[in-house]
Design an enzyme around this catalytic site. Structure first.
Site, PDB file in Angstrom:
ATOM      1  N   GLU A 129       4.357   0.045   3.945  1.00 36.18           N
ATOM      2  CA  GLU A 129       3.158   0.190   2.714  1.00 36.18           C
ATOM      3  C   GLU A 129       3.829  -1.207   2.161  1.00 36.18           C
ATOM      4  OE1 GLU A 129       4.083   2.759  -0.211  1.00 36.18           O
ATOM      5  OE2 GLU A 129       2.980   4.321   0.453  1.00 36.18           O
ATOM      6  N   GLU A 137       0.407   9.781   5.051  1.00 36.57           N
ATOM      7  CA  GLU A 137       1.361   9.892   3.898  1.00 36.57           C
ATOM      8  C   GLU A 137       0.282  10.866   3.107  1.00 36.57           C
ATOM      9  OE1 GLU A 137       3.373   8.336   1.198  1.00 36.57           O
ATOM     10  OE2 GLU A 137       5.058   7.577   2.968  1.00 36.57           O
TER      11      GLU A 137
END
Ligand SMILES: *[C@@H]1O[C@H](CO)[C@@H](O)[C@H](O)[C@H]1NC(C)=O
Ligand SMILES: *[C@@H]1O[C@H](CO)[C@@H](O)[C@H](O)[C@H]1NC(C)=O
Ligand SMILES: *[C@@H]1O[C@H](CO)[C@@H](O)[C@H](O)[C@H]1NC(C)=O
Ligand SMILES: *[C@@H]1O[C@H](CO)[C@@H](O)[C@H](O)[C@H]1NC(C)=O
Ligand SMILES: *[C@@H]1O[C@H](CO)[C@@H](O)[C@H](O)[C@H]1NC(C)=O
Ligand SMILES: *[C@@H]1O[C@H](CO)[C@@H](O)[C@H](O)[C@H]1NC(C)=O
Ligand SMILES: *[C@@H]1O[C@H](CO)[C@@H](O)[C@H](O)[C@H]1NC(C)=O
Length: 659
Positions: free
Chosen positions: A198, A277
């Protein structure tokens, strides 16, 4: 005619007989392996066959090795065809240049054999998605970065800073040497690898995102023999600043699947869609309400993902445990101009995550929801094993506390550093000059005179909490409500004062014990200044600097714990002390330790720091798996800061406080 009938019969028979279906590996590799996972169409192919990936996250370091196979079988039995894991740099390079991949004797040795884990995944007919970091977030201490990186003044972690990159290169060389032969096209299970984690979240809209860092990581992976598909993962609605050309972008989210996936599709119209995710549940912070998420809500979003023809990785499918000191933390203020430890939010020990498999490996409603929806949406006809039986979990009878060590006895058995200034734990010249990563640090001054009505002040913030003792007597207020966090001794207060009362003290010993509650694992790069202890300013009494003369690191390392002696009959009473109990176990079974009668501290089982506990919750019981027990006497130690109980109790389940 007769022959044809037999033929038809056999056809029907074999078709409906599950045992005749190929395994996952047979289906994808029986004619040899030519190519790995490819993203060159709007759908994935593996070895030139179409594939939709149904994967679940499982962090090998969050569960005992003895349970890896059981958990992997449960993944495969749900219909998953892949397992995804992060790799924690802080455990694998536990001292500068000293690595442990399962046999080097660090305290986490038993959790670190990544090669065995990857081998087991293949044995259990699963592919692997590997996310080696080096930064992994994951609600893990410092997002998996080793705290010794902070010893290099001016280092800029998670950037193309050459000091940082030099350490990444050395670590990746070691790690990738082990990983390389386990890639799919080399006959192993790894079908894809992630670059960083991320990285778009480091975008503070003030500084440019260091995209060159991602390019450097890509080059390091390729240079070290990584040939499989590479990807990045971010939340599409936060933008795509963490992506690089030629590397597949994937999506992370919990809600609004259509919005997120269509943003991803728009950004990358000719690529397959993957949710790297899909957040099944959530984690908790100490003193905050326990998070929940219903199976219904979870299922509705999942069905939308699957009907969008996207591949999915469940984060988490089974969370496990943030053993001992390994939890991370967050800062609740996400604005770069407001970076300050005030909004510090440490994460609890359980990483149950309200995931499809519970912390202890139980099947939940979400598990059955996944199993049902995958069987509906997966067109691949392969052999699916049945669900393994659950481990037995029992409530052991309570055990008495039989031994005690006062703080002085603990300090007497610890090594002391003669240091006359306030240093953070990371900068201590210990552990082969790698500093102290975890636990507590004690600042001591002996032969102090304290006049009556004195005021002690800690300048700056404590990282993270402080206990003040005069000749071993605790001077702080006992922590018993959330409001107490606004008092002296906690991270929320800056330049805070403690009134030392009307007595005067002659020739006494002053100790300040500082506890590290876990380093921040998420956010802007400015938040990665993660020193622990007292380092932001001076400590004064009546405005005069206190010159400490000793530092005692209290790390609770296994070898040290196992040598502790001089236990005396417990006197109980208040203040930080170690309490000891022995439990006789004939038939090791999973259990939870019930800490509702205790106040604040840590639990140690057979020399291993198992968990933090806090009466304020939300977590009130701690997973104690049979894998960490042995037949016969097992030792449980409790380091309690405030008020002990006289027994240790057990309970069958994870308990959360109602708030
Ligand atoms: C693979 O999937 C694509 C898209 O759904 C489809 O057009 C193609 O025919 C499939 N290939 C095979 C061999 O099934
Ligand atoms: C998903 O795939 C099916 C079958 O190939 C197709 O009919 C459908 O339109 C696809 N859905 C999306 C959202 O692309
Ligand atoms: C967080 O930062 C913003 C922007 O600087 C500020 O307005 C807000 O008060 C801060 N919130 C907290 C809880 O500190
Ligand atoms: C410290 O340890 C030594 C040796 O074991 C012992 O003689 C001494 O009494 C201890 N001191 C305290 C304060 O416990
Ligand atoms: C320092 O490293 C050496 C090996 O290089 C090891 O034997 C020793 O135990 C280490 N010391 C500490 C305190 O960990
Ligand atoms: C202070 O106490 C130490 C022992 O703890 C003793 O050796 C020393 O003489 C004392 N000093 C004064 C000034 O009383
Ligand atoms: C701590 O005290 C020393 C000596 O008075 C002073 O020079 C220094 O600036 C102080 N440090 C901080 C952070 O205030």
């Amino acid at each position: 005619m007769f022959n044809i009938l037999i033929f038809v019969f056999l056809l029907v028979f074999t078709d409906s007989s599950v045992s005749e279906l190929p395994t996952l590996y047979e289906y994808f590799t029986k004619d040899g392996i030519k190519t790995g996972l490819s993203d060159s169409h709007t759908y994935f192919t593996l070895n030139n066959k179409n594939i939709t990936i149904f994967s679940g996250a499982l962090h090998y370091f969050r569960m005992p090795k003895l349970y890896w196979r059981d958990r992997l079988k449960k993944y495969r039995a749900a219909g998953l065809i892949a397992v995804e894991t992060y790799v924690p740099w802080n455990l694998h390079e536990y001292q500068i240049g000293r690595f442990d991949f399962g046999s080097e004797g660090s305290d986490f040795e038993e959790f670190l054999n990544i090669v065995d884990f990857l081998t087991l995944a293949k044995e259990e007919d699963l592919f692997v998605i590997l996310r080696p970091g080096p930064f992994i977030d994951s609600e893990w201490d410092f997002g998996g970065l080793p705290s010794w990186l902070l010893r290099y003044e001016g280092i800029k972690v998670r950037t193309s800073d050459s000091v940082y990159i030099k350490f990444v290169e050395r670590y990746f060389k070691k790690l990738l040497e082990l990983i390389k032969p386990l890639q799919f096209t080399k006959g192993g299970p790894i079908i894809a690898l992630q670059i960083e984690n991320e990285y778009g979240n480091t975008n503070d809209h003030i500084h440019p995102v260091d995209i060159n860092y991602l390019e450097i990581l890509k080059r390091i992976l390729r240079k070290n023999g990584i040939v499989e598909l590479l990807f990045t993962s971010d939340t599409p609605s936060n933008g795509f600043s963490g992506t690089i050309p030629g590397v597949l972008a994937t999506a992370n989210f919990q809600t609004q699947p259509i919005k997120e996936l269509s943003l991803l599709k728009k950004f990358q119209p000719n690529k397959p869609l993957m949710v790297m995710e899909y957040w099944t549940g959530w984690f908790d912070h100490w003193t905050d309400k326990h998070h929940t998420r219903s199976a219904e809500e979870f299922g509705i979003v999942l069905e939308k993902i699957l009907s969008y023809n996207a591949s999915v990785n469940f984060y988490m499918f089974h969370g496990g445990t943030n053993w001992g000191f390994m939890n991370g933390a967050e800062l609740n203020n996400k604005s770069v101009s407001e970076i300050d430890n005030k909004g510090f939010q440490p994460i609890v020990t359980t990483y149950d995550y309200v995931a499809p498999l519970s912390e202890a490996g139980d099947y939940t409603d979400k598990y059955f929801k996944v199993k049902e929806l995958i069987s509906t949406y997966n067109t691949l006809k392969i052999k699916q094993p049945s669900m393994p039986e659950l481990h037995r979990r029992i409530k052991y009878p309570q055990v008495e506390i039989i031994g005690e060590l006062s703080l002085e006895d603990i300090i007497n058995q610890s090594f002391h550093l003669n240091i006359d200034n306030l240093l953070s734990m990371e900068l201590l010249p210990i552990n082969n000059n790698s500093g102290q990563s975890h636990g507590y640090i004690i600042y001591r001054k002996s032969n102090v005179y304290i006049p009556s009505n004195s005021t002690l002040q800690i300048e700056g913030r404590v990282c993270d909490t402080a206990l003040v003792l005069i000749n071993g007597i605790l001077k702080n207020k006992i922590l018993d409500s959330k409001e107490d966090l606004n008092n002296f001794g906690f991270w929320k207060m800056k330049d805070s004062f403690l009134h030392l009362g009307q007595d005067s003290y002659h020739n006494v010993t002053l100790d300040i014990i500082v506890e590290n509650w876990g380093r921040v694992n998420y956010g802007f790069l400015e938040q990665f200044n993660q020193f622990k202890g007292l380092w932001q300013g001076n400590v004064t009494i009546n405005k005069k600097n206190v010159h400490f003369n000793e530092i005692i690191p209290l790390q609770f390392q296994k070898k040290w714990i196992q040598k502790l002696q001089n236990w005396y009959k417990p006197k109980f009473g208040g203040g930080p002390k170690l309490y000891r109990a022995i439990i006789e176990i004939d038939d090791p079974s999973d259990t939870y330790i019930d800490m509702r009668d205790w106040n604040k501290g840590i639990i140690i089982v057979n020399g291993f720091v198992l968990a933090r506990y806090l009466k304020l919750g939300p977590q009130l019981s701690s997973y104690f798996p049979a894998a960490l027990m042995h037949k016969g006497p097992n030792e449980i130690l409790i380091f309690e800061h405030f008020v002990p109980a006289k027994t240790i109790k057990f309970v069958e389940n994870l308990i959360f406080k109602d708030m």
